[in-house]
Design an enzyme around this catalytic site. Structure first.
Site, PDB file in Angstrom:
ATOM      1  N   HIS A 141      -9.831  -0.615  -1.603  1.00  0.00           N
ATOM      2  CA  HIS A 141      -8.798  -1.046  -2.253  1.00  0.00           C
ATOM      3  C   HIS A 141      -7.715  -0.058  -2.812  1.00  0.00           C
ATOM      4  CE1 HIS A 141      -6.115  -3.397  -5.905  1.00  0.00           C
ATOM      5  NE2 HIS A 141      -6.440  -4.364  -4.954  1.00  0.00           N
ATOM      6  N   LYS A 201      -4.503   2.316  -1.246  1.00  0.00           N
ATOM      7  CA  LYS A 201      -3.450   3.055  -0.345  1.00  0.00           C
ATOM      8  C   LYS A 201      -3.091   4.505  -1.073  1.00  0.00           C
ATOM      9  CE  LYS A 201      -3.122  -1.169  -3.493  1.00  0.00           C
ATOM     10  NZ  LYS A 201      -4.352  -1.807  -2.841  1.00  0.00           N
ATOM     11  N   ASP A 203      -0.029  14.820   9.091  1.00  0.00           N
ATOM     12  CA  ASP A 203      -0.305  16.315   8.616  1.00  0.00           C
ATOM     13  C   ASP A 203      -0.735  17.366   7.688  1.00  0.00           C
ATOM     14  OD1 ASP A 203       1.574  15.966  11.080  1.00  0.00           O
ATOM     15  OD2 ASP A 203       2.702  16.599  10.753  1.00  0.00           O
ATOM     16  N   HIS A 226       3.326  -5.049  -9.667  1.00  0.00           N
ATOM     17  CA  HIS A 226       2.084  -5.157  -8.312  1.00  0.00           C
ATOM     18  C   HIS A 226       1.705  -3.855  -9.339  1.00  0.00           C
ATOM     19  CE1 HIS A 226      -0.942  -4.593  -4.920  1.00  0.00           C
ATOM     20  NE2 HIS A 226      -1.203  -5.358  -5.297  1.00  0.00           N
ATOM     21  N   LYS A 282       0.432   0.046 -10.999  1.00  0.00           N
ATOM     22  CA  LYS A 282      -0.864   0.404 -11.494  1.00  0.00           C
ATOM     23  C   LYS A 282      -0.584   2.274 -11.541  1.00  0.00           C
ATOM     24  CE  LYS A 282      -2.674  -2.648  -8.265  1.00  0.00           C
ATOM     25  NZ  LYS A 282      -2.061  -3.873  -8.984  1.00  0.00           N
ATOM     26  N   ASP A 300       3.442  11.116 -23.267  1.00  0.00           N
ATOM     27  CA  ASP A 300       4.121  12.032 -23.678  1.00  0.00           C
ATOM     28  C   ASP A 300       3.159  13.259 -22.884  1.00  0.00           C
ATOM     29  OD1 ASP A 300       1.972  11.098 -25.881  1.00  0.00           O
ATOM     30  OD2 ASP A 300       2.477  13.668 -26.740  1.00  0.00           O
TER      31      ASP A 300
HETATM   32  C1  LIG Z   1      -5.126  -7.561  -9.051  1.00  0.00           C
HETATM   33  O1  LIG Z   1      -5.129  -8.739  -9.258  1.00  0.00           O
HETATM   34  C2  LIG Z   1      -4.396  -9.535  -9.594  1.00  0.00           C
HETATM   35  C3  LIG Z   1      -4.863 -11.089 -10.536  1.00  0.00           C
HETATM   36  O2  LIG Z   1      -6.225 -10.935 -11.021  1.00  0.00           O
HETATM   37  C4  LIG Z   1      -5.563 -10.047  -8.087  1.00  0.00           C
HETATM   38  O3  LIG Z   1      -4.619 -11.406  -7.954  1.00  0.00           O
HETATM   39  C5  LIG Z   1      -5.230  -9.131  -7.551  1.00  0.00           C
HETATM   40  O4  LIG Z   1      -5.518  -9.376  -5.452  1.00  0.00           O
HETATM   41  C6  LIG Z   1      -5.620  -7.434  -7.782  1.00  0.00           C
HETATM   42  N1  LIG Z   1      -5.602  -7.195  -6.361  1.00  0.00           N
HETATM   43  C7  LIG Z   1      -4.601  -6.166  -6.699  1.00  0.00           C
HETATM   44  C8  LIG Z   1      -4.196  -6.814  -5.024  1.00  0.00           C
HETATM   45  O5  LIG Z   1      -4.504  -5.141  -7.080  1.00  0.00           O
END
Ligand SMILES: *[C@@H]1O[C@H](CO)[C@@H](O)[C@H](O)[C@H]1NC(C)=O
Ligand SMILES: *[C@@H]1O[C@H](CO)[C@@H](O)[C@H](O)[C@H]1NC(C)=O
Ligand SMILES: *[C@@H]1O[C@H](CO)[C@@H](O)[C@H](O)[C@H]1NC(C)=O
Ligand SMILES: *[C@@H]1O[C@H](CO)[C@@H](O)[C@H](O)[C@H]1NC(C)=O
Length: 473
Positions: free
Chosen positions: A181, A183, A188, A396, A398, A403
């Site tokens: 998952h 990214k 270089d 999306h 994350k 502080d």
């Molecule tokens: C993050 O959570 C969502 C909702 O559960 C899900 O659809 C998604 O695929 C998850 N992953 C990503 C791509 O961040």
């Protein structure tokens, strides 16, 4: 280890020289000489490892590291924005001279997948076409991608392979029961991107994303390179996860001993965390520990922006209750009086069980106890046409900012992401940044404030405003 064990006898060297019988003195002298030679050699070797591959960047990496907070703001939203993910990716591609390595979940940079002709796919298509030209310019391109599911589009990967790029699929479902998952981009051995954006045209124009691009920072890029090499090693048929990982995958930059370097000329302590635990060679901080450590380190506030938040396992069965992050957040609020704000993403695919847990967290707030918690949902608006784009129009992000530190990750905050799924995060500690204008941490805090107080966010208690738009109807 051995080196440090042998260092101790050398320490009391301040003692004044004493007259001793000649034989033993000579022997002692010789062995000290040997030991010193050994230490010098070890030092040179370590130094050599770190210096390797730094050619091409001016001076030491610490002098020049430039960090840029980058975002994708879905079309049609008005939010004062940072430089875009698209700009950063193009800059990385035009800068590339030797190598581009990309760790990715899936690829849909053209809108073939939707069988439509979305003008907003143009940026993704541009990124793909630039990537396809790299091998012809003598740039080696390597792509590690999660083993595609049966319905995943393969066109981009096929195009990459025929352009001369090397593509390896990492079968994490078989290896850990998760997916790849992560990214990130590495260019270089000196520049990088890490963040929430997938190799998806929607991640540039239709999904709200946040990440960091770091330029001229070979120490950091090479450390991230070790995470890439682990994916690469697992991307061959029948691969198995080495236990332990060979020494050259291990790192000395972690939560305990971060890499200290200036970012844009301001002191910072930085490291990369990784998940799941089986993909963490010696020295690598596990992503869950990194995240919990950042929460524990906060003294005043913890602000979290994450697409999905669930103290449970989201995908694996049987479903389990999984409270480590929820516990960590509540502990900070209850034991240390830290102020917590959590901004979750929501869309038509949100899981129904996310909301009671978010409400439960918000329910802690109380003037009488002084517990300070607030939870809001961020809703990305969509026109009729935009709402027909599948899997788009969502926050999306994350990340977390306190502080003391900034945490930019690639994982949703639920159990599977830390136990089975490969993800990673950039952790940047910049304490003393109370007024720290211009630090990365401060920029992230500004972005959080902007979103939190924008008209796109609604309080979790204001059910009427969101119930019709979050989760399947
Ligand atoms: C993050 O959570 C969502 C909702 O559960 C899900 O659809 C998604 O695929 C998850 N992953 C990503 C791509 O961040
Ligand atoms: C890296 O630093 C050099 C020297 O300062 C500069 O010329 C170059 O533009 C920088 N590269 C990037 C991508 O910022
Ligand atoms: C460690 O060495 C092996 C064998 O040479 C190589 O395949 C692997 O890529 C190296 N790992 C790293 C992180 O450089
Ligand atoms: C670092 O400097 C670049 C310009 O060189 C700027 O775009 C970026 O916002 C700065 N980053 C921070 C965290 O101040």
């Amino acid at each position: 280890m051995g080196v440090y064990a042998q260092l101790d006898p050398l320490e009391p060297r301040e003692a004044p020289p004493q007259k001793r019988p000649r034989g033993p003195a000579l022997l002692a002298g010789l062995s000290i000489l040997l030991l010193l030679t050994f230490l010098v050699l070890v030092h040179l070797r370590l130094h050599g490892d770190i210096a390797e591959g730094t050619e091409g960047t001016e001076g030491s990496c610490g002098d020049t590291c430039r960090i840029v907070l980058v975002e994708s703001i879905p079309e049609g939203m008005s939010l004062g924005s940072s430089p875009s993910t698209f700009e950063a990716w193009l800059e990385l591609l035009t800068t590339a001279r030797h190598s581009v390595d990309i760790a990715s979940f899936y690829w849909t940079l053209t809108n073939e997948d939707t069988h439509t002709h979305e003008p907003s796919a143009a940026q993704g298509e541009r990124v793909l076409s630039e990537l396809l030209q790299l091998p012809g310019r003598g740039v080696s391109v390597r792509v590690a991608v999660s083993a595609p599911s049966a319905k995943a589009p393969l066109d981009d990967l096929k195009a990459l392979e025929s352009s001369g790029a090397a593509v390896r699929t990492v079968d994490l479902p078989r290896l850990t029961g998760g997916v790849l998952h992560t990214k990130f981009w590495l260019v270089d051995g000196a520049h990088l991107y890490v963040g929430s954006a997938n190799m998806d045209w929607r991640s540039l124009t239709q999904v709200k994303e946040l990440g960091a691009a770091v330029y001229n920072c070979s120490c950091l890029a090479q450390d991230l390179g070790k995470i890439f090499e682990a994916y690469w090693a697992l991307g061959v048929p029948e691969a198995s996860i080495p236990a332990p990982w060979p020494d050259n995958f291990s790192t000395s930059f972690n939560a305990e001993t971060p890499l200290e370097l200036p970012l844009n000329g301001t002191a910072a302590a930085v490291y990369f965390s990784s998940s799941p635990p089986a993909l963490c060679p010696s020295g690598r901080t596990e992503d869950l520990s990194a995240l919990l450590g950042v929460i524990e380190g906060a003294e005043q506030f913890v602000d979290v922006a994450v697409m999905s938040y669930l103290p449970g396992t989201e995908f694996s069965r049987p479903e389990r209750f999984w409270p480590p992050i929820d516990d960590g957040l509540r502990r900070a609020v209850v034991e240390r009086g830290v102020r917590l704000r959590l901004l979750a993403g929501c869309w038509g695919h949100s899981r129904a069980d996310m909301f009671p847990f978010l409400r439960s967290l918000a329910a802690l707030a109380s003037d009488r106890t002084g517990f300070r918690v607030a939870v809001r949902l961020f809703l990305v608006p969509a026109s009729a046409a935009q709402s027909r784009i599948p899997y788009a129009r969502v926050n999306h992000n994350k990340y977390m900012v306190t502080d003391k530190a900034a945490y930019v990750g690639t994982s949703n905050w639920s159990g599977d992401y830390f136990e089975r799924t490969a993800g990673s995060a950039l952790v940047v500690a910049q304490p003393g940044a109370g007024g720290g204008a211009g630090t990365f941490r401060q920029q992230l805090q500004d972005v959080f404030e902007r979103d939190w107080s924008s008209g796109y966010s609604v309080d979790i208690g204001d059910t009427q405003s969101w119930a019709g738009r979050c989760g399947p109807r």
